[in-house]
Scaffold this active site. Structure first.
Site, mmCIF file in Angstrom:
data_model
loop_
_atom_site.group_PDB
_atom_site.id
_atom_site.type_symbol
_atom_site.label_atom_id
_atom_site.label_comp_id
_atom_site.label_asym_id
_atom_site.label_seq_id
_atom_site.Cartn_x
_atom_site.Cartn_y
_atom_site.Cartn_z
ATOM 1 C CB SER A 1 32.917 50.233 45.563
ATOM 2 O OG SER A 1 33.769 49.219 45.133
ATOM 3 C CG ASP B 1 28.967 45.251 40.794
ATOM 4 O OD1 ASP B 1 30.073 45.057 40.269
ATOM 5 O OD2 ASP B 1 28.800 45.987 41.776
ATOM 6 C CG HIS C 1 31.445 48.377 40.762
ATOM 7 N ND1 HIS C 1 30.974 47.718 41.884
ATOM 8 C CD2 HIS C 1 32.466 49.151 41.190
ATOM 9 C CE1 HIS C 1 31.698 48.080 42.933
ATOM 10 N NE2 HIS C 1 32.603 48.957 42.544
ATOM 11 C CE1 TYR D 1 35.595 53.296 47.020
ATOM 12 C CE2 TYR D 1 37.929 53.550 47.507
ATOM 13 C CZ TYR D 1 36.904 52.866 46.885
ATOM 14 O OH TYR D 1 37.193 51.764 46.122
#
Length: 697
Positions: free
Chosen positions: A551, A634, A669, A471
């Site tokens: 993301s 989203d 999302h 991430y």
């Protein structure tokens, strides 16, 4: 990529002559029209892209077998951590326990309540009955102090927008209260049980509510039985459009603690209001955005906080509101080598949750800060829980690792003993797998940890299909956790690698800041170095190495594949931030400038433009096989990011590696996504990798 791969013919994506001038740099934006998700042209493009993608995936023979295995493994009882509400048995109030449970394949978990742990549980709220396809999800809840009422938030199709309602816990019936236009907010009851505090935005334009920018959040009090139009405005700042407010009532009901947030920056302000005095003003206790302050509890005028002020890995301090100047603040628990994630008070003791090299540690201290004991955990993994009221002598926690499904324990805080409460039964043998944690060097020499999990006995011959996932942003820590999807990947012979790269919170705020703004390239270097380490140590080779992230992790994948397309055999960017020059123009995107920097700032623009995935694609370059995933609802990272990146990548791709975009409908999302959609997407993802990495399954 297998030799049998054929060149795909992609839908035409119209190129406009749109250009923008950023501080003297002219930047083309030919696919700007894809930013409007509701135009007929965009709808036709989405339909055409999905047609190609799902046709490609349906032709993969092993996909159905993968889906069946995912479904079989997923079908086990999943319990949430029990929590107790209700303070006494006086005045008709009663203590109750609550927990979530999913029978196995239910789209949404069900909320149950029971008066004692061995009583028969009663369904309190079943979100599966709110929509036929499971796309209405419970997005928040708050129990009144007398445990008679439940305030709960609902999200439809994955949107960040929530509607809140109130349910009588005994009868299961909803009251007339109905609140709308709530986003990034919970609910916190006053201890008289007459109402709760929450935050909302003004009602948006009906047609563009999923794209419109969100400013001017306001903190309100809702009194039960009154319409939302009569809610009392507690605090707002017309002079600060970007400020958001999170209001929480102290356990004793005496104070409203207001945490003021600015974007996604971990630095916040702290204000408070005396609820014992109806005419009290809001007091600014901490009015500088210089550190993170998380309120723990209070003793009279002493407020306890977890903070990273002068302690990037976290510490506990006490502030006396009667004498609140900084020089009078007291340190209770000093910074340690491990990162202090959160603190709660149970049994009149601090229960501190630490991360040591991305693995959980729980330590208990008395209220003076003296160490009492470390909680003995079942192994090396991730822990959540340890919630409850200040006087509680019992609590619950969940332990998980890459090969341990979330297992719930009851913990006796007095004796220090854990006992097994709920253990899921999943159709696999954890002894068939192993996890190691290695440390490698990034480009600048910084040491990085990485977890590697796989079947025991694999050969280090460079031929293992490997899934590299991370991430790297927003102070979010990547810790060991169980995933049915990853288990299926490893059953097929895959290696799962998860590095703890900069930008996260694993080593505190310094680690986070080393991957922010102009230092964001460190994050990509860390991830690329992880791939190079796996190749050098014969786990895999470029043709067998897939990278994935969602993301901010989608941005990670997009940046790394544009910088090092030679290093990867396949890429899976999910709901990614791909246009770093326009991310701040939609919904809550402006809030990320505290993490990424702003394109409106000339210096920060240079850094953003240098790695923005959309703007660093090169004509006639051979990029890895790619499947972009996004969702039409989203409203966190608007799908335009993925749409524009897919159109641009398809236009420049040389060679035969496929470039697909999978656009989920009635989804957002990721939060609240129904089980059926999760399984379908996982089956598509693994089928895509089986084909593009030429796996023998």
């Amino acid at each position: 990529m297998p030799n049998s791969e054929k060149h795909l013919t992609y839908p035409p994506s119209r190129k406009s002559d749109r250009v923008d001038n950023y501080h003297g740099t002219v930047v083309a934006d030919p696919y700007r029209w894809l930013e409007d998700p509701d135009s007929e042209e965009t709808k036709a493009w989405i339909e055409a892209e999905n047609k190609i993608t799902f046709a490609y995936l349906s032709e993969i023979p092993v996909r159905e077998k993968i889906k069946q295995r995912l479904t079989k493994l997923w079908d086990y009882e999943k319990y949430g951590i029990p929590f107790k509400e209700g303070k006494s048995l006086q005045d008709g109030a009663t203590e109750r326990y609550f927990y979530f449970k999913n029978d196995g394949l239910q789209n949404q978990s069900v909320l149950y309540t029971l008066k004692t742990l061995d009583a028969e549980p009663k369904v309190l709220l079943d979100p599966n009955k709110l929509s036929a396809d499971g796309t209405v999800a419970l997005s928040g809840l708050s129990i009144s102090d007398d445990s008679k009422l439940l305030a709960y938030g609902l999200s439809t199709s994955g949107s960040d927008w929530q509607e809140w309602k109130v349910r009588d816990i005994e009868t299961g019936k909803d009251l007339q209260d109905h609140l709308k236009w709530i986003k990034f907010s919970g609910a916190s009851w006053t201890n008289d049980n007459h109402g709760f505090f929450y935050s909302r935005y003004d009602e948006p334009n009906a047609k563009t509510q999923l794209e419109d920018i969100n400013y001017y959040q306001k903190l309100f009090y809702h009194r039960l039985g009154t319409p939302q139009s009569e809610d009392i405005l507690i605090y707002h700042r017309p002079d600060q459009k970007e400020w958001g407010f999170s209001g929480g009532v102290t356990e004793d009901g005496s104070y409203l603690i207001i945490s003021v947030w600015l974007g996604t920056d971990s630095k916040n302000l702290v204000f408070y209001k005396d609820l014992t005095n109806p005419n009290s003003e809001v007091v600014e206790l901490i009015n500088q955005f210089e550190a993170d302050y998380s309120f723990i509890d209070r003793d009279d005028s002493i407020f306890y906080f977890r903070t990273d002020l002068d302690a990037p890995r976290g510490r506990v301090i006490a502030i006396d509101t009667k004498n609140s100047t900084k020089e009078n603040w007291r340190e209770i628990i000093p910074q340690a080598a491990a990162t202090l994630e959160s603190v709660n008070i149970l049994n009149n003791q601090f229960v501190a949750d630490y991360l040591q090299d991305a693995r959980s540690q729980i330590k208990i201290f008395d209220l003076k800060g003296t160490f009492v004991r470390e909680v003995e955990l079942p192994g090396l993994g991730s822990v959540s829980g340890f919630g409850g009221k200040r006087s509680d002598t019992e609590t619950f926690y969940s332990f998980t690792s890459f090969t341990t499904p979330g297992t719930i324990y009851r913990y006796d805080i007095v004796t220090g003993k854990s006992e097994l409460f709920r253990q899921p039964k999943v159709d696999f043998n954890p002894d068939d797998y192993e996890t190691t944690q290695i440390f490698y060097r990034s480009k600048d020499g910084t040491q990085m940890p990485m977890f590697i999990t796989h079947k025991k006995g694999i050969k280090l011959d460079g031929n293992n299909p490997t899934y590299l996932y991370s991430y790297g942003g927003f102070n979010i820590s990547m810790t060991p956790t169980f995933s049915v999807s990853m288990l299926v990947w490893m059953e097929m012979g895959g290696v799962y690698a998860m590095p703890n790269i900069r930008g996260g919170g694993e080593y505190g705020e310094e680690w986070h800041q080393a991957g922010m703004k102009e230092k964001k390239q460190n994050v990509f270097d860390d991830f690329i170095a992880a791939g190079e380490w796996l190749i050098a140590h014969k786990y895999t080779k470029p043709a067998k190495l897939a990278i994935a992230g969602g993301s901010n992790g989608g941005l990670l994948v997009g940046a790394c594949m544009t910088q090092r397309p030679d290093l990867f055999g396949a890429t899976l960017p999910a709901v990614g931030v791909m246009d770093m020059l326009r991310f701040h123009k939609f919904t809550i995107g402006w809030a990320w400038t505290s993490e990424y920097g702003s394109p409106d700032n000339p210096e920060e623009f240079k850094a953003l433009y240098a790695y923005s995935p959309l703007h660093n694609l090169k004509l006639s370059k051979a990029y890895p096989a790619t499947m972009i995933t996004t969702a039409d609802h989203d409203d966190r990272v608007v799908p335009a990011h993925s749409f524009k990146f897919a159109a641009a990548l398809q236009a420049v791709q040389a060679g035969d590696a496929p470039v697909l975009i999978r656009i989920e409908t009635k989804a957002g999302h990721g939060a609240g996504k129904p089980t059926t959609k999760i399984i379908e997407e996982a089956a598509d993802k693994w089928a895509f990798l089986v084909r593009t990495l030429d796996m023998k399954v």
